[in-house]
Design a protein around this motif. Structure first.
Motif, PDB file in Angstrom:
ATOM      1  N   TYR A  60       0.810  -1.218   0.000  1.00 16.90           N
ATOM      2  CA  TYR A  60       0.000   0.000   0.000  1.00 16.90           C
ATOM      3  C   TYR A  60       0.847   1.273   0.000  1.00 16.90           C
ATOM      4  N   LYS A  61       2.053   1.216   0.565  1.00 18.60           N
ATOM      5  CA  LYS A  61       2.908   2.404   0.583  1.00 18.60           C
ATOM      6  C   LYS A  61       3.438   2.743  -0.808  1.00 18.60           C
ATOM      7  N   MET A  62       3.484   1.738  -1.678  1.00 20.71           N
ATOM      8  CA  MET A  62       3.952   1.980  -3.044  1.00 20.71           C
ATOM      9  C   MET A  62       2.836   2.504  -3.943  1.00 20.71           C
ATOM     10  N   ASN A  63       1.609   2.407  -3.459  1.00 15.37           N
ATOM     11  CA  ASN A  63       0.458   2.863  -4.236  1.00 15.37           C
ATOM     12  C   ASN A  63       0.034   4.237  -3.714  1.00 15.37           C
ATOM     13  N   LYS A  64       0.345   5.271  -4.467  1.00 15.21           N
ATOM     14  CA  LYS A  64       0.062   6.636  -4.015  1.00 15.21           C
ATOM     15  C   LYS A  64      -1.433   6.922  -3.919  1.00 15.21           C
ATOM     16  N   ASN A  65      -2.244   6.073  -4.543  1.00 14.04           N
ATOM     17  CA  ASN A  65      -3.694   6.276  -4.510  1.00 14.04           C
ATOM     18  C   ASN A  65      -4.392   5.411  -3.462  1.00 14.04           C
ATOM     19  N   ALA A  66      -3.616   4.680  -2.684  1.00 13.33           N
ATOM     20  CA  ALA A  66      -4.197   3.845  -1.627  1.00 13.33           C
ATOM     21  C   ALA A  66      -4.401   4.679  -0.369  1.00 13.33           C
ATOM     22  N   THR A  67      -5.538   4.508   0.253  1.00 17.29           N
ATOM     23  CA  THR A  67      -5.827   5.224   1.497  1.00 17.29           C
ATOM     24  C   THR A  67      -6.138   4.222   2.601  1.00 17.29           C
ATOM     25  N   LEU A  68      -5.829   4.612   3.813  1.00 19.00           N
ATOM     26  CA  LEU A  68      -6.026   3.734   4.957  1.00 19.00           C
ATOM     27  C   LEU A  68      -7.398   3.936   5.581  1.00 19.00           C
ATOM     28  N   GLY A  69      -8.047   2.832   5.904  1.00 21.54           N
ATOM     29  CA  GLY A  69      -9.273   2.887   6.686  1.00 21.54           C
ATOM     30  C   GLY A  69      -8.950   2.529   8.128  1.00 21.54           C
ATOM     31  N   ASN A  70      -9.966   2.228   8.900  1.00 24.20           N
ATOM     32  CA  ASN A  70      -9.773   1.768  10.284  1.00 24.20           C
ATOM     33  C   ASN A  70      -8.902   2.709  11.112  1.00 24.20           C
ATOM     34  N   HIS A  71      -9.145   4.000  11.005  1.00 18.88           N
ATOM     35  CA  HIS A  71      -8.430   4.985  11.819  1.00 18.88           C
ATOM     36  C   HIS A  71      -6.917   4.897  11.632  1.00 18.88           C
ATOM     37  N   LYS A  72      -6.504   4.670  10.401  1.00 15.49           N
ATOM     38  CA  LYS A  72      -5.089   4.675  10.029  1.00 15.49           C
ATOM     39  C   LYS A  72      -4.287   3.531  10.641  1.00 15.49           C
ATOM     40  N   LYS A  73      -4.938   2.445  11.004  1.00 16.77           N
ATOM     41  CA  LYS A  73      -4.215   1.291  11.538  1.00 16.77           C
ATOM     42  C   LYS A  73      -3.424   0.609  10.432  1.00 16.77           C
ATOM     43  N   THR A  74      -2.182   0.213  10.747  1.00 19.98           N
ATOM     44  CA  THR A  74      -1.359  -0.485   9.761  1.00 19.98           C
ATOM     45  C   THR A  74      -0.845  -1.824  10.275  1.00 19.98           C
ATOM     46  N   GLY A  75      -1.098  -2.142  11.532  1.00 19.20           N
ATOM     47  CA  GLY A  75      -0.650  -3.419  12.081  1.00 19.20           C
ATOM     48  C   GLY A  75      -1.546  -4.556  11.616  1.00 19.20           C
ATOM     49  N   ILE A  76      -0.942  -5.725  11.421  1.00 18.86           N
ATOM     50  CA  ILE A  76      -1.724  -6.864  10.931  1.00 18.86           C
ATOM     51  C   ILE A  76      -1.784  -8.016  11.935  1.00 18.86           C
ATOM     52  N   PHE A  77      -1.145  -7.857  13.095  1.00 21.59           N
ATOM     53  CA  PHE A  77      -1.164  -8.944  14.080  1.00 21.59           C
ATOM     54  C   PHE A  77      -2.591  -9.241  14.534  1.00 21.59           C
ATOM     55  N   SER A  78      -3.344  -8.188  14.850  1.00 27.86           N
ATOM     56  CA  SER A  78      -4.724  -8.395  15.291  1.00 27.86           C
ATOM     57  C   SER A  78      -5.578  -8.980  14.172  1.00 27.86           C
ATOM     58  N   SER A  79      -5.239  -8.639  12.928  1.00 26.57           N
ATOM     59  CA  SER A  79      -5.958  -9.225  11.790  1.00 26.57           C
ATOM     60  C   SER A  79      -5.731 -10.731  11.733  1.00 26.57           C
ATOM     61  N   PHE A  80      -4.483 -11.153  11.969  1.00 23.63           N
ATOM     62  CA  PHE A  80      -4.167 -12.575  11.942  1.00 23.63           C
ATOM     63  C   PHE A  80      -4.883 -13.322  13.069  1.00 23.63           C
ATOM     64  N   ILE A  81      -4.967 -12.692  14.243  1.00 23.48           N
ATOM     65  CA  ILE A  81      -5.684 -13.320  15.352  1.00 23.48           C
ATOM     66  C   ILE A  81      -7.150 -13.527  14.987  1.00 23.48           C
ATOM     67  N   GLN A  82      -7.759 -12.482  14.453  1.00 24.16           N
ATOM     68  CA  GLN A  82      -9.167 -12.558  14.066  1.00 24.16           C
ATOM     69  C   GLN A  82      -9.382 -13.605  12.975  1.00 24.16           C
ATOM     70  N   MET A  83      -8.494 -13.628  11.996  1.00 24.01           N
ATOM     71  CA  MET A  83      -8.618 -14.601  10.913  1.00 24.01           C
ATOM     72  C   MET A  83      -8.406 -16.021  11.423  1.00 24.01           C
ATOM     73  N   GLY A  84      -7.562 -16.167  12.439  1.00 26.00           N
ATOM     74  CA  GLY A  84      -7.360 -17.482  13.043  1.00 26.00           C
ATOM     75  C   GLY A  84      -8.623 -18.008  13.698  1.00 26.00           C
ATOM     76  N   VAL A  85      -9.351 -17.115  14.359  1.00 22.25           N
ATOM     77  CA  VAL A  85     -10.626 -17.504  14.977  1.00 22.25           C
ATOM     78  C   VAL A  85     -11.619 -17.939  13.905  1.00 22.25           C
ATOM     79  N   TYR A  86     -11.698 -17.163  12.830  1.00 21.85           N
ATOM     80  CA  TYR A  86     -12.602 -17.518  11.735  1.00 21.85           C
ATOM     81  C   TYR A  86     -12.205 -18.853  11.111  1.00 21.85           C
ATOM     82  N   PHE A  87     -10.899 -19.094  10.992  1.00 23.03           N
ATOM     83  CA  PHE A  87     -10.414 -20.343  10.406  1.00 23.03           C
ATOM     84  C   PHE A  87     -10.950 -21.547  11.180  1.00 23.03           C
ATOM     85  N   ILE A  88     -10.890 -21.473  12.497  1.00 21.45           N
ATOM     86  CA  ILE A  88     -11.361 -22.588  13.329  1.00 21.45           C
ATOM     87  C   ILE A  88     -12.846 -22.839  13.102  1.00 21.45           C
TER      88      ILE A  88
END
Length: 206
Positions: A60-88
């Motif tokens: 996303y940093k290489m794409n000048k037209n990309a904008t951040l949602g979720n209050h400018k969050k860029t961490g993905i650890f919490s995303s992986f945790i959430q996706m892990g729950v969905y996986f189960i």
């Protein structure tokens, strides 16, 4: 090189439609070959979101037209945790419980889970290539990280509705939803497909 970029740019502007059409084509071929189940569809969109998170984080940093949602969050650890729950939940309920009395479908689900279904694999490759191209061609994308991204919310609602339909509809009418037909699978996956269709329609209008 510029001509290639212009061709890519022309087609990626309608990426939502292309995404749906390619998925529909490959999945239709999979259905005709008897390789598609409820688990196939739900698990594909789980992978779709995981691939999006990973590629967006690196690109996303290489794409000048990309904008951040979720209050400018860029961490993905919490995303992986959430996706892990969905996986189960997806594996337990949609790979096993929805097809508990149908060993053929369970075997099909295991092939999907362990990447032995080439139709499923082809869909994943397309998703990865498409998302990378969207960043490469500087498409205006809104990227989301953290808990409960829009696609995670779709998965969340779909899992809940699917489980409710399985427990309170499919299991209460065993004479209609038998292990030998796929009506139960159709009912369980229908909320998810309906939500995806509505979102696609909204994207095409905007």
């Amino acid at each position: 090189m510029s001509s290639i970029s212009s061709i890519l740019d022309k087609h990626t502007k309608h990426y939502a439609l292309w995404d749906f059409l390619i998925f529909f084509l490959i999945t239709t071929l999979s259905i005709l070959n008897g390789n598609t189940t409820v688990f196939y569809i739900i698990f594909f969109f789980w992978w779709h979101e995981l691939i999006r998170i990973i590629i967006d984080r690196f690109c996303y940093k290489m794409n000048k037209n990309a904008t951040l949602g979720n209050h400018k969050k860029t961490g993905i650890f919490s995303s992986f945790i959430q996706m892990g729950v969905y996986f189960i939940f997806i594996v337990v309920f949609f790979a096993f419980m929805t097809n508990w009395k149908n060993q053929d479908l369970i075997q099909t689900n295991m092939k999907i889970l362990f990447f032995k279904n080439w139709f499923f694999n082809a869909n994943l490759v397309f998703v990865a290539v498409e998302r990378t191209l969207l960043h490469y061609t500087q498409q205006p994308l809104k990227v989301f990280f953290g808990n409960f991204t829009p696609n995670m919310l779709i998965l969340h609602v779909s899992i809940i509705l699917g489980i409710i339909l399985m427990l309170f509809v499919v299991r209460n009418f065993p004479e209609i939803f038998t292990p030998n037909n796929l009506w139960g699978s159709v009912i369980i996956v229908s909320p998810f497909l309906l939500i995806r269709a509505l979102i696609l329609r909204f994207k095409l209008k905007t």
